[in-house]
Design a protein around this motif. Structure first.
Motif, PDB file in Angstrom:
ATOM      1  N   SER A  26      97.758  95.583  47.792  1.00  0.00           N
ATOM      2  CA  SER A  26      98.901  94.895  47.197  1.00  0.00           C
ATOM      3  C   SER A  26     100.172  95.275  47.946  1.00  0.00           C
ATOM      4  O   SER A  26     100.299  96.381  48.464  1.00  0.00           O
ATOM      5  CB  SER A  26      99.025  95.221  45.711  1.00  0.00           C
ATOM      6  OG  SER A  26      99.401  96.561  45.526  1.00  0.00           O
ATOM      7  N   MET A  27     101.070  94.317  48.006  1.00  0.00           N
ATOM      8  CA  MET A  27     102.376  94.519  48.634  1.00  0.00           C
ATOM      9  C   MET A  27     103.435  93.914  47.717  1.00  0.00           C
ATOM     10  O   MET A  27     103.111  93.228  46.742  1.00  0.00           O
ATOM     11  CB  MET A  27     102.407  93.861  50.026  1.00  0.00           C
ATOM     12  CG  MET A  27     101.439  94.485  51.027  1.00  0.00           C
ATOM     13  SD  MET A  27     101.395  93.639  52.646  1.00  0.00           S
ATOM     14  CE  MET A  27     102.980  94.149  53.342  1.00  0.00           C
ATOM     15  N   ALA A  28     104.677  94.145  48.034  1.00  0.00           N
ATOM     16  CA  ALA A  28     105.809  93.599  47.268  1.00  0.00           C
ATOM     17  C   ALA A  28     105.699  93.966  45.790  1.00  0.00           C
ATOM     18  O   ALA A  28     105.763  93.106  44.917  1.00  0.00           O
ATOM     19  CB  ALA A  28     105.907  92.084  47.462  1.00  0.00           C
ATOM     20  N   ASP A  29     105.514  95.255  45.539  1.00  0.00           N
ATOM     21  CA  ASP A  29     105.414  95.771  44.169  1.00  0.00           C
ATOM     22  C   ASP A  29     104.339  95.054  43.352  1.00  0.00           C
ATOM     23  O   ASP A  29     104.509  94.784  42.170  1.00  0.00           O
ATOM     24  CB  ASP A  29     106.767  95.686  43.450  1.00  0.00           C
ATOM     25  CG  ASP A  29     107.805  96.617  44.063  1.00  0.00           C
ATOM     26  OD1 ASP A  29     107.412  97.714  44.502  1.00  0.00           O
ATOM     27  OD2 ASP A  29     108.993  96.232  44.116  1.00  0.00           O
ATOM     28  N   HIS A  33      98.675  90.083  46.652  1.00  0.00           N
ATOM     29  CA  HIS A  33      97.378  90.779  46.747  1.00  0.00           C
ATOM     30  C   HIS A  33      96.506  90.068  47.764  1.00  0.00           C
ATOM     31  O   HIS A  33      96.513  88.842  47.849  1.00  0.00           O
ATOM     32  CB  HIS A  33      96.633  90.755  45.401  1.00  0.00           C
ATOM     33  CG  HIS A  33      97.160  91.713  44.405  1.00  0.00           C
ATOM     34  ND1 HIS A  33      96.646  92.975  44.248  1.00  0.00           N
ATOM     35  CD2 HIS A  33      98.161  91.596  43.505  1.00  0.00           C
ATOM     36  CE1 HIS A  33      97.316  93.596  43.294  1.00  0.00           C
ATOM     37  NE2 HIS A  33      98.240  92.779  42.831  1.00  0.00           N
ATOM     38  N   PHE A  34      95.728  90.843  48.521  1.00  0.00           N
ATOM     39  CA  PHE A  34      94.747  90.293  49.445  1.00  0.00           C
ATOM     40  C   PHE A  34      93.686  91.357  49.664  1.00  0.00           C
ATOM     41  O   PHE A  34      93.842  92.501  49.233  1.00  0.00           O
ATOM     42  CB  PHE A  34      95.395  89.872  50.777  1.00  0.00           C
ATOM     43  CG  PHE A  34      96.174  90.962  51.447  1.00  0.00           C
ATOM     44  CD1 PHE A  34      95.577  91.806  52.376  1.00  0.00           C
ATOM     45  CD2 PHE A  34      97.516  91.162  51.146  1.00  0.00           C
ATOM     46  CE1 PHE A  34      96.292  92.825  52.981  1.00  0.00           C
ATOM     47  CE2 PHE A  34      98.246  92.171  51.755  1.00  0.00           C
ATOM     48  CZ  PHE A  34      97.628  93.012  52.677  1.00  0.00           C
ATOM     49  N   ASN A  35      92.607  90.980  50.334  1.00  0.00           N
ATOM     50  CA  ASN A  35      91.512  91.912  50.596  1.00  0.00           C
ATOM     51  C   ASN A  35      91.357  92.153  52.084  1.00  0.00           C
ATOM     52  O   ASN A  35      91.519  91.231  52.886  1.00  0.00           O
ATOM     53  CB  ASN A  35      90.190  91.343  50.055  1.00  0.00           C
ATOM     54  CG  ASN A  35      90.225  91.187  48.561  1.00  0.00           C
ATOM     55  OD1 ASN A  35      90.668  92.066  47.847  1.00  0.00           O
ATOM     56  ND2 ASN A  35      89.757  90.051  48.076  1.00  0.00           N
ATOM     57  N   ALA A 131     103.985  82.169  49.525  1.00  0.00           N
ATOM     58  CA  ALA A 131     103.401  82.362  48.197  1.00  0.00           C
ATOM     59  C   ALA A 131     104.260  83.299  47.354  1.00  0.00           C
ATOM     60  O   ALA A 131     104.779  84.297  47.851  1.00  0.00           O
ATOM     61  CB  ALA A 131     102.001  82.950  48.331  1.00  0.00           C
ATOM     62  N   ASN A 132     104.392  82.956  46.087  1.00  0.00           N
ATOM     63  CA  ASN A 132     105.066  83.818  45.106  1.00  0.00           C
ATOM     64  C   ASN A 132     106.459  84.267  45.559  1.00  0.00           C
ATOM     65  O   ASN A 132     106.870  85.394  45.295  1.00  0.00           O
ATOM     66  CB  ASN A 132     104.201  85.028  44.772  1.00  0.00           C
ATOM     67  CG  ASN A 132     102.848  84.644  44.242  1.00  0.00           C
ATOM     68  OD1 ASN A 132     102.679  83.617  43.603  1.00  0.00           O
ATOM     69  ND2 ASN A 132     101.854  85.460  44.527  1.00  0.00           N
ATOM     70  N   SER A 163      91.710  85.376  51.628  1.00  0.00           N
ATOM     71  CA  SER A 163      92.050  86.080  50.388  1.00  0.00           C
ATOM     72  C   SER A 163      93.560  86.078  50.104  1.00  0.00           C
ATOM     73  O   SER A 163      93.981  86.545  49.047  1.00  0.00           O
ATOM     74  CB  SER A 163      91.534  87.528  50.436  1.00  0.00           C
ATOM     75  OG  SER A 163      92.329  88.333  51.283  1.00  0.00           O
ATOM     76  N   MET A 164      94.350  85.542  51.035  1.00  0.00           N
ATOM     77  CA  MET A 164      95.801  85.494  50.849  1.00  0.00           C
ATOM     78  C   MET A 164      96.161  84.475  49.768  1.00  0.00           C
ATOM     79  O   MET A 164      95.542  83.422  49.670  1.00  0.00           O
ATOM     80  CB  MET A 164      96.498  85.072  52.150  1.00  0.00           C
ATOM     81  CG  MET A 164      96.577  86.145  53.179  1.00  0.00           C
ATOM     82  SD  MET A 164      97.771  87.398  52.685  1.00  0.00           S
ATOM     83  CE  MET A 164      97.605  88.518  54.056  1.00  0.00           C
ATOM     84  N   PRO A 165      97.177  84.787  48.969  1.00  0.00           N
ATOM     85  CA  PRO A 165      97.616  83.794  47.992  1.00  0.00           C
ATOM     86  C   PRO A 165      98.282  82.618  48.723  1.00  0.00           C
ATOM     87  O   PRO A 165      98.841  82.799  49.800  1.00  0.00           O
ATOM     88  CB  PRO A 165      98.645  84.560  47.148  1.00  0.00           C
ATOM     89  CG  PRO A 165      99.124  85.658  48.027  1.00  0.00           C
ATOM     90  CD  PRO A 165      97.974  85.991  48.936  1.00  0.00           C
ATOM     91  N   ASN A 166      98.168  81.453  48.156  1.00  0.00           N
ATOM     92  CA  ASN A 166      98.872  80.301  48.741  1.00  0.00           C
ATOM     93  C   ASN A 166      99.226  79.295  47.684  1.00  0.00           C
ATOM     94  O   ASN A 166      98.937  79.424  46.560  1.00  0.00           O
ATOM     95  CB  ASN A 166      98.067  79.645  49.871  1.00  0.00           C
ATOM     96  CG  ASN A 166      96.648  79.297  49.483  1.00  0.00           C
ATOM     97  OD1 ASN A 166      96.349  79.092  48.310  1.00  0.00           O
ATOM     98  ND2 ASN A 166      95.779  79.252  50.444  1.00  0.00           N
TER      99      ASN A 166
END
Length: 166
Positions: A26-29, A33-35, A131-132, A163-166
């Motif tokens: 996880s990044m950005a607090d 999230h990614f794997n 994303a986000n 696995s990246m959010p999009n």
């Protein structure tokens, strides 16, 4: 009979489980999230306006293991224009690398090229995500020359992208 089955169950489950795992990052607090594949070691992390995590990817040789890496960089982006500025700046940095040679990307959110790091030619694959509220760059860099390692590395990089959010 039931006891024997229950004793054998953990072994059966272990054998049925996939052999390749993934580690949640996880990044950005915790907003992003990614794997990444198990076995990839985080070798650098920075935070601030731009946040970065770098993973060393085990290679087929000592040189590959030293040079092969995947970097995820993200920056808060309020809108699509801010994302485009981020991706434009990151793409521009790539063109300044020694012996930069552009290749043909498969999608507008990709950047594919080769360049030298010291005396070693590396193949680079970059993919950009929005994303986000974050502009995200996935940058995969590996030496060319070992087909088996390249295929494994490229699959890992694709798995991270998927696995990246999009």
């Amino acid at each position: 009979m039931l006891r024997k089955l229950l004793r054998a169950l953990p072994l059966a489950l272990a054998l049925a489980a996939p052999s390749v795992g993934a580690t949640d990052v996880s990044m950005a607090d915790g907003v992003i999230h990614f794997n990444v594949p198990d076995g990839w070691s985080m070798i650098m992390q920075s935070s601030g306006e731009t946040e970065t995590q770098v993973f060393q990817v085990p290679g087929s040789s000592h040189a590959d293991a030293t040079l092969s890496r995947v970097t995820i960089t993200l920056k808060k982006a309020a809108d699509l224009h801010a994302f485009q500025v981020f991706s434009g700046e990151m793409r521009s940095r790539a063109t300044n690398l020694k012996d930069y040679v552009a290749a043909t990307p498969k999608a507008p959110t990709e950047n594919v090229y080769s360049a030298k790091e010291g005396t070693t030619k590396l193949d680079y694959y970059e993919r950009y995500f929005f994303a986000n509220g974050y502009a995200i760059q996935l940058r995969c860099a590996r030496p060319d020359g070992d087909a088996k390692f390249s295929a494994t590395f490229d699959k890992g990089c694709t798995d991270v992208a998927n696995s990246m959010p999009n």
